[in-house]
Design a protein around this motif. Structure first.
Motif, short mmCIF file in Angstrom:
data_model
loop_
_atom_site.label_atom_id
_atom_site.label_comp_id
_atom_site.label_asym_id
_atom_site.label_seq_id
_atom_site.Cartn_x
_atom_site.Cartn_y
_atom_site.Cartn_z
N SER A 276 22.95 -16.82 21.51
CA SER A 276 22.95 -15.68 22.44
C SER A 276 24.23 -14.86 22.31
N GLY A 277 24.56 -14.53 21.08
CA GLY A 277 25.81 -13.79 20.84
C GLY A 277 25.85 -12.47 21.59
N VAL A 316 21.14 -18.72 14.30
CA VAL A 316 21.23 -17.77 15.41
C VAL A 316 20.08 -18.07 16.37
N CYS A 318 18.47 -16.92 20.44
CA CYS A 318 18.60 -16.01 21.58
C CYS A 318 17.35 -16.12 22.45
N TYR A 327 20.35 -6.91 20.49
CA TYR A 327 21.52 -7.00 19.60
C TYR A 327 21.37 -8.14 18.60
N ASN A 328 20.88 -9.27 19.09
CA ASN A 328 20.73 -10.41 18.19
C ASN A 328 19.67 -10.15 17.13
N ARG A 329 18.56 -9.55 17.56
CA ARG A 329 17.53 -9.23 16.56
C ARG A 329 18.07 -8.24 15.53
N TYR A 344 16.78 -18.17 12.36
CA TYR A 344 16.79 -17.46 13.64
C TYR A 344 15.69 -18.00 14.54
N GLU A 346 13.97 -17.83 18.55
CA GLU A 346 13.88 -17.23 19.88
C GLU A 346 13.17 -18.20 20.82
#
Lengths: 377, 322
Positions: A276-277, A316, A318, A327-329, A344, A346
């Motif tokens: 969740s950067g 990554v 989120c 933003y993360n996508r 990645y 989700e």
């Protein structure tokens, strides 16, 4: 409306019957994708405030005629975890409270919200203490930081059966004490090592006294982590001397600090664990996230202008209900195009420690695969 | 009807020993003397940290230290070390290729088996059999290719050229002569295979009773099968690592089966059983085990068999003895 609640309503409930009913049942009610929230009290109105990015965040409860019982039913996708608070209005005043009938909370760096666990959500068994798992050890140390001109706390996790005759991979985790407190970090490390899903490894838990400034692409922080913490650990513990065996990670601003440090100190860490950067950026105009985000936005904008490969492997994750999802996508294809190997993930979850906890198995076992296929003790 | 076990002279295969140790009763039952040799090389750098094992067996324990011995040999003979590394680099590449092949054929076999179990048809059964046959062929070829790599290494590395290797083998032989049984603990199965093979331990222990558990038991079979149905990454495709020592034939051993396999999933169980048939897939959980002694097979309670119909049943000794 929930069936039990309907039955209660049909009997023309008095306050005592309502309280008894609320005591007896686990709330909110989850019926498939329908979730019914309930509040009982002498107030004028009750509203649901949820933290699902993209949906209207304030929905009004309905009052049962002749009572102080309020209810609201909404649709929540399966396997979701949704954070919320109740807005209570009375006599022209309003305040946000946790749901008094819900024992579940989601914690984030700024506090806690009530959380509803949608149908199909399963608490990860690998985050519960396992009597068969051997326990690692945590040690508390102080490290003198020239970069910050101050002493810093450093907690070090050593795996069970740590031996100086073996060299171990290293993970440095920002806000490590919070990971330990709110995301069951030590239990999870013990369990994943026991299950052979990650190798026995050393984990350094850092904790900043001023994270929102130090994590926001601060050169002193990168110096501290790469030039002070890592050599300090290398001197005291039996570690593999290679960036390929080192990881750096964190959540929210901790993920920003991880990416920033990896870019400022190439090849020190070849594994990044970014949850969740807070990778806010602007393509045009100003951002609206307040002054604390100014250095973050500058950093991410610069990176987007000239992306380079920060590490060999990047995990990554989120939550899709976070405002940071966009933003993360956006960062994912950029990081992938840099030549890094990227995973990645989700989840239908928010910006909180439970989301970060629930993604740890997938992230850590991907960055640091354990010997489960080859070891049969 | 499946083929019988091959029954070697005196081999005792046990389940994991950490939580429910059964080694001592097995040693006592077989009148094993007061001094036993152990292999704990599967524990790698923890080799020889066997205080729990010593306390349990109540006998003098001599750890053969084959992990440390081979490390010493490598330190003295870099050429041997480099050749070994080159060999395992080749095996690693081969394993990656094999896993890619397996992913496709296993997925199709699983899909067909699932369909066949819910709505069986004759045509589907034929297609399923062909898919399983394709898996078997890929397994077999992989096992042969790995065996060829090991064989070519053996031909290249004549132990006579390496005095350090000969010295360690001689020492091991002398130690084994003073012991009444060889016990092989679990751990890292590839390292166990590698160290036992390099130092010729099983040749030196040819006449001794062997007690082995977990990975130690797996290496004694014809083909070492790696398995895990719910890994954190990937589909959980079981794979053949390489040929084992073949001391025990006709079985695939599955230590910690309950923890590692979906034994309640009839598709997974059936596919595993059919893929490795005629060898029997035997679940070796805590407390399980079986003993093979000249024409006699004794099975501990809790030892289970994975069946071609997707069920898991208790293994019965009388049905399987040769």
């Amino acid at each position: 409306m929930n069936q039990l609640l309907q039955q209660l309503a049909q009997h023309g409930p008095n306050p005592a019957a309502i309280d008894a009913f609320l005591e007896k049942h686990e709330l909110p009610f989850v019926d498939g994708s329908k979730v019914t929230f309930v509040f009982h009290g002498m107030v004028d109105a009750v509203l649901l405030h949820h933290w699902i990015f993209g949906l209207p965040s304030s929905q009004q409860f309905e009052r049962f005629p002749g009572t102080n019982l309020f209810h609201l039913t909404i649709d929540i996708p399966e396997r979701s975890r949704v954070e919320y608070k109740l807005e209570i209005r009375k006599g022209g005043q309003q305040r946000l409270i946790a749901d008094p009938h819900n024992p579940h909370f989601a914690r984030d760096p700024y506090g806690a919200n009530s959380v509803i666990q949608g149908a199909g959500y399963v608490f990860p068994d690998w985050a519960l203490e396992d009597g068969e798992a051997r326990r690692g050890e945590t040690q508390d140390h102080k490290i003198e930081s020239k970069s910050f001109g101050a002493q810093r706390d450093l907690r070090v996790y050593l795996p069970a059966r740590y031996r100086t005759t073996r060299r171990y991979p290293l993970l440095v985790l920002h806000d490590g004490h919070d990971y330990e407190r709110f995301a069951s970090l030590v239990t999870i490390l013990d369990n994943l090592i026991h299950r052979l899903e990650i190798p026995p490894m050393v984990v350094a838990l850092t904790q900043s006294p001023n994270r929102l400034h130090e994590y926001a692409d601060d050169a002193r922080h990168a110096d501290f982590i790469a030039d002070e913490v890592v050599p300090w650990l290398d001197q005291r513990f039996s570690l593999v001397d290679s960036g390929a065996a080192r990881g750096l990670g964190g959540a929210s601003f901790g993920a920003v600090a991880s990416l920033s440090t990896a870019l400022r100190k190439p090849h020190v860490f070849e594994n990044l664990f970014l949850q969740s950067g807070s990778f806010a950026f602007t393509d045009i105009g100003d951002h609206d996230r307040g002054p604390l985000f100014d250095p973050v936005v500058d950093f991410v904008n610069r990176y987007r202008d000239a992306p380079t490969k920060p590490a060999q492997r990047i995990f990554v994750s989120c939550g899709t209900y976070e405002s940071l999802i966009y933003y993360n996508r956006s960062m994912v294809p950029m990081l992938r195009d840099s030549g890094a190997e990227l995973r990645y993930v989700e989840a239908r979850d928010g910006h909180n420690w439970e989301n970060w906890r629930d993604r740890m198995r997938e992230g850590l076992s991907w960055l640091f695969p354990g010997p489960l296929w080859l070891v049969y003790e | 009807m499946t083929a019988p076990f091959h029954v070697p002279d005196n081999v005792h295969l046990l389940g994991p020993q950490r939580l429910r140790p059964t080694l001592r009763p097995a040693l006592d039952r077989n009148n094993i003397g007061s001094r036993i040799a152990t292999v704990t090389a599967g524990w790698e750098e923890r080799e020889g940290e066997d205080s729990e094992l010593r306390a349990h067996v109540g006998r003098e324990v001599v750890d053969l230290r084959i992990w440390a011995r081979l490390e010493k040999v490598f330190a003295e003979d870099r050429a041997l070390h480099d050749a070994m590394r080159e060999r395992y680099d080749q095996v690693r590449i081969l394993r990656g290729l094999y896993q890619r092949q397996l992913a496709h054929v296993l997925a199709s076999a699983r899909e067909l088996l699932d369909a066949q179990q819910s709505q069986p048809t004759d045509l589907q059964a034929k297609a399923l059999e062909a898919s399983i046959e394709a898996v078997r062929l890929i397994d077999q070829r992989h096992s042969e290719h790995v065996a060829e790599i090991h064989e070519s290494y053996r031909e290249r590395i004549d132990a006579g050229q390496y005095p350090s290797l000969l010295r360690e083998r001689d020492e091991l032989r002398a130690v084994l002569e003073s012991c009444s049984a060889l016990c092989i603990a679990g751990g890292h199965v590839a390292i166990l295979l590698n160290r036992l093979r390099a130092l010729g331990v099983l040749d030196a222990a040819a006449q001794m009773p062997i007690f082995a558990w977990s990975a130690g038991a797996m290496v004694l079979t014809e083909n070492v099968v790696l398995f895990h149905d719910f890994p954190p990454q990937g589909a959980g495709d079981s794979e053949v690592l390489e040929p084992g020592f073949g001391v025990v034939r006709g079985v695939v051993l599955l230590p910690h089966a309950t923890r590692r396999l979906r034994l309640t999933d009839p598709v997974r169980v059936a596919l595993f059983a059919r893929r490795f048939a005629p060898a029997r897939a035997i679940a070796l959980d805590d407390g399980a085990g079986f003993e093979l002694q000249r024409e006699r097979v004794a099975v501990a309670a809790g030892t289970r068999l994975l069946c071609a119909d997707g069920s898991v049943v208790a293994l019965k000794a009388e049905e399987h003895a040769a």
